[in-house]
Design a protein around this motif. Structure first.
Motif, PDB file in Angstrom:
ATOM      1  N   ILE A 146     -13.351  -9.523  -6.536  1.00 18.98           N
ATOM      2  CA  ILE A 146     -12.614  -8.704  -7.484  1.00 18.98           C
ATOM      3  C   ILE A 146     -11.546  -7.842  -6.826  1.00 18.98           C
ATOM      4  O   ILE A 146     -10.600  -7.425  -7.499  1.00 18.98           O
ATOM      5  CB  ILE A 146     -13.555  -7.811  -8.318  1.00 18.98           C
ATOM      6  CG1 ILE A 146     -14.382  -6.889  -7.420  1.00 18.98           C
ATOM      7  CG2 ILE A 146     -14.451  -8.649  -9.208  1.00 18.98           C
ATOM      8  CD1 ILE A 146     -15.121  -5.818  -8.192  1.00 18.98           C
ATOM      9  N   ALA A 147     -11.654  -7.583  -5.540  1.00 20.30           N
ATOM     10  CA  ALA A 147     -10.643  -6.790  -4.845  1.00 20.30           C
ATOM     11  C   ALA A 147     -10.739  -7.050  -3.353  1.00 20.30           C
ATOM     12  O   ALA A 147     -11.835  -7.267  -2.841  1.00 20.30           O
ATOM     13  CB  ALA A 147     -10.825  -5.305  -5.127  1.00 20.30           C
ATOM     14  N   SER A 148      -9.600  -7.024  -2.689  1.00 18.54           N
ATOM     15  CA  SER A 148      -9.605  -7.168  -1.236  1.00 18.54           C
ATOM     16  C   SER A 148      -8.502  -6.306  -0.641  1.00 18.54           C
ATOM     17  O   SER A 148      -7.546  -5.925  -1.326  1.00 18.54           O
ATOM     18  CB  SER A 148      -9.440  -8.630  -0.816  1.00 18.54           C
ATOM     19  OG  SER A 148      -8.168  -9.111  -1.189  1.00 18.54           O
ATOM     20  N   ILE A 149      -8.653  -6.034   0.653  1.00 16.09           N
ATOM     21  CA  ILE A 149      -7.708  -5.166   1.348  1.00 16.09           C
ATOM     22  C   ILE A 149      -7.539  -5.668   2.773  1.00 16.09           C
ATOM     23  O   ILE A 149      -8.511  -6.070   3.416  1.00 16.09           O
ATOM     24  CB  ILE A 149      -8.210  -3.700   1.304  1.00 16.09           C
ATOM     25  CG1 ILE A 149      -7.158  -2.724   1.829  1.00 16.09           C
ATOM     26  CG2 ILE A 149      -9.537  -3.536   2.040  1.00 16.09           C
ATOM     27  CD1 ILE A 149      -7.487  -1.268   1.513  1.00 16.09           C
ATOM     28  N   ASN A 150      -6.326  -5.650   3.259  1.00 14.96           N
ATOM     29  CA  ASN A 150      -6.092  -6.156   4.607  1.00 14.96           C
ATOM     30  C   ASN A 150      -6.499  -5.100   5.639  1.00 14.96           C
ATOM     31  O   ASN A 150      -6.921  -3.996   5.299  1.00 14.96           O
ATOM     32  CB  ASN A 150      -4.638  -6.590   4.782  1.00 14.96           C
ATOM     33  CG  ASN A 150      -3.692  -5.411   4.965  1.00 14.96           C
ATOM     34  OD1 ASN A 150      -3.891  -4.360   4.358  1.00 14.96           O
ATOM     35  ND2 ASN A 150      -2.682  -5.595   5.803  1.00 14.96           N
ATOM     36  N   TRP A 151      -6.352  -5.436   6.911  1.00 14.10           N
ATOM     37  CA  TRP A 151      -6.886  -4.602   7.970  1.00 14.10           C
ATOM     38  C   TRP A 151      -6.315  -3.192   7.978  1.00 14.10           C
ATOM     39  O   TRP A 151      -7.016  -2.228   8.277  1.00 14.10           O
ATOM     40  CB  TRP A 151      -6.636  -5.262   9.330  1.00 14.10           C
ATOM     41  CG  TRP A 151      -5.183  -5.349   9.691  1.00 14.10           C
ATOM     42  CD1 TRP A 151      -4.314  -6.337   9.354  1.00 14.10           C
ATOM     43  CD2 TRP A 151      -4.425  -4.384  10.431  1.00 14.10           C
ATOM     44  NE1 TRP A 151      -3.061  -6.051   9.842  1.00 14.10           N
ATOM     45  CE2 TRP A 151      -3.107  -4.864  10.519  1.00 14.10           C
ATOM     46  CE3 TRP A 151      -4.740  -3.167  11.047  1.00 14.10           C
ATOM     47  CZ2 TRP A 151      -2.106  -4.175  11.182  1.00 14.10           C
ATOM     48  CZ3 TRP A 151      -3.746  -2.474  11.714  1.00 14.10           C
ATOM     49  CH2 TRP A 151      -2.438  -2.984  11.767  1.00 14.10           C
ATOM     50  N   SER A 152      -5.048  -3.076   7.603  1.00 17.08           N
ATOM     51  CA  SER A 152      -4.390  -1.776   7.684  1.00 17.08           C
ATOM     52  C   SER A 152      -4.506  -0.980   6.396  1.00 17.08           C
ATOM     53  O   SER A 152      -4.211   0.216   6.375  1.00 17.08           O
ATOM     54  CB  SER A 152      -2.910  -1.956   8.026  1.00 17.08           C
ATOM     55  OG  SER A 152      -2.230  -2.549   6.929  1.00 17.08           O
ATOM     56  N   GLY A 153      -4.884  -1.655   5.323  1.00 18.10           N
ATOM     57  CA  GLY A 153      -4.885  -0.996   4.023  1.00 18.10           C
ATOM     58  C   GLY A 153      -3.553  -1.103   3.314  1.00 18.10           C
ATOM     59  O   GLY A 153      -3.399  -0.606   2.194  1.00 18.10           O
ATOM     60  N   GLY A 154      -2.601  -1.770   3.923  1.00 15.15           N
ATOM     61  CA  GLY A 154      -1.271  -1.843   3.357  1.00 15.15           C
ATOM     62  C   GLY A 154      -1.107  -2.878   2.259  1.00 15.15           C
ATOM     63  O   GLY A 154      -0.141  -2.820   1.496  1.00 15.15           O
ATOM     64  N   PHE A 155      -2.038  -3.810   2.205  1.00 10.99           N
ATOM     65  CA  PHE A 155      -1.960  -4.859   1.192  1.00 10.99           C
ATOM     66  C   PHE A 155      -3.297  -4.974   0.492  1.00 10.99           C
ATOM     67  O   PHE A 155      -4.334  -5.093   1.135  1.00 10.99           O
ATOM     68  CB  PHE A 155      -1.581  -6.191   1.832  1.00 10.99           C
ATOM     69  CG  PHE A 155      -0.187  -6.198   2.401  1.00 10.99           C
ATOM     70  CD1 PHE A 155       0.017  -5.914   3.747  1.00 10.99           C
ATOM     71  CD2 PHE A 155       0.910  -6.464   1.608  1.00 10.99           C
ATOM     72  CE1 PHE A 155       1.291  -5.904   4.283  1.00 10.99           C
ATOM     73  CE2 PHE A 155       2.190  -6.449   2.134  1.00 10.99           C
ATOM     74  CZ  PHE A 155       2.380  -6.166   3.477  1.00 10.99           C
ATOM     75  N   THR A 156      -3.240  -4.957  -0.829  1.00  9.44           N
ATOM     76  CA  THR A 156      -4.445  -5.090  -1.642  1.00  9.44           C
ATOM     77  C   THR A 156      -4.241  -6.175  -2.686  1.00  9.44           C
ATOM     78  O   THR A 156      -3.100  -6.521  -3.036  1.00  9.44           O
ATOM     79  CB  THR A 156      -4.805  -3.769  -2.343  1.00  9.44           C
ATOM     80  OG1 THR A 156      -3.697  -3.348  -3.151  1.00  9.44           O
ATOM     81  CG2 THR A 156      -5.130  -2.683  -1.340  1.00  9.44           C
TER      82      THR A 156
END
Length: 119
Positions: free
Chosen positions: A48-58
């Motif tokens: 339902i949701a994901s986030i990349n390592w830096s938090g810059g892309f969701t």
């Protein structure tokens, strides 16, 4: 020991909010993509949701877009899911997951936390 531990689930009325937390340990959290999955009774587990390592892309599934927010704190090895405007159809077991490689499947899983939304 590679581990993800979720917390923050519970019973809430429709329209309410919950914040799920996930504590990571035993792997390089700051370079891992993180996601939240859920599984309702009789249904398949879905991302339902994901986030990349830096938090810059969701990324969000359509049903979560605009209501849920995923975030992370790499200094604390934590990932969060803020859920607002909850609906009965959001009732499910919610799982935190990590993907340690740049591509492929999520390979680290938490034990799950139950979210129940009542009318």
């Amino acid at each position: 020991q590679v581990q993800l531990v979720e917390s923050g689930g519970g019973l809430v009325q429709a329209g309410g909010s919950l914040r799920l937390s996930c504590a990571a340990s035993g792997f390089t959290f700051s370079s891992s993509r993180m996601g939240w999955f859920r599984q309702a009774p009789g249904k398949e587990r879905e991302l339902i949701a994901s986030i990349n390592w830096s938090g810059g892309f969701t990324w969000y599934v359509d049903s979560a877009e605009g209501r849920f927010t995923i975030s992370r704190d790499n200094a604390k090895n934590m990932v969060y899911l803020q859920m607002n405007s909850l609906k009965p159809e959001d009732t499910a077991t919610y799982y935190c997951a990590g993907r340690r490689r740049p591509t492929g499947n999520y390979d680290v899983w938490g034990q799950g936390t139950q979210v129940t939304v009542s009318l």
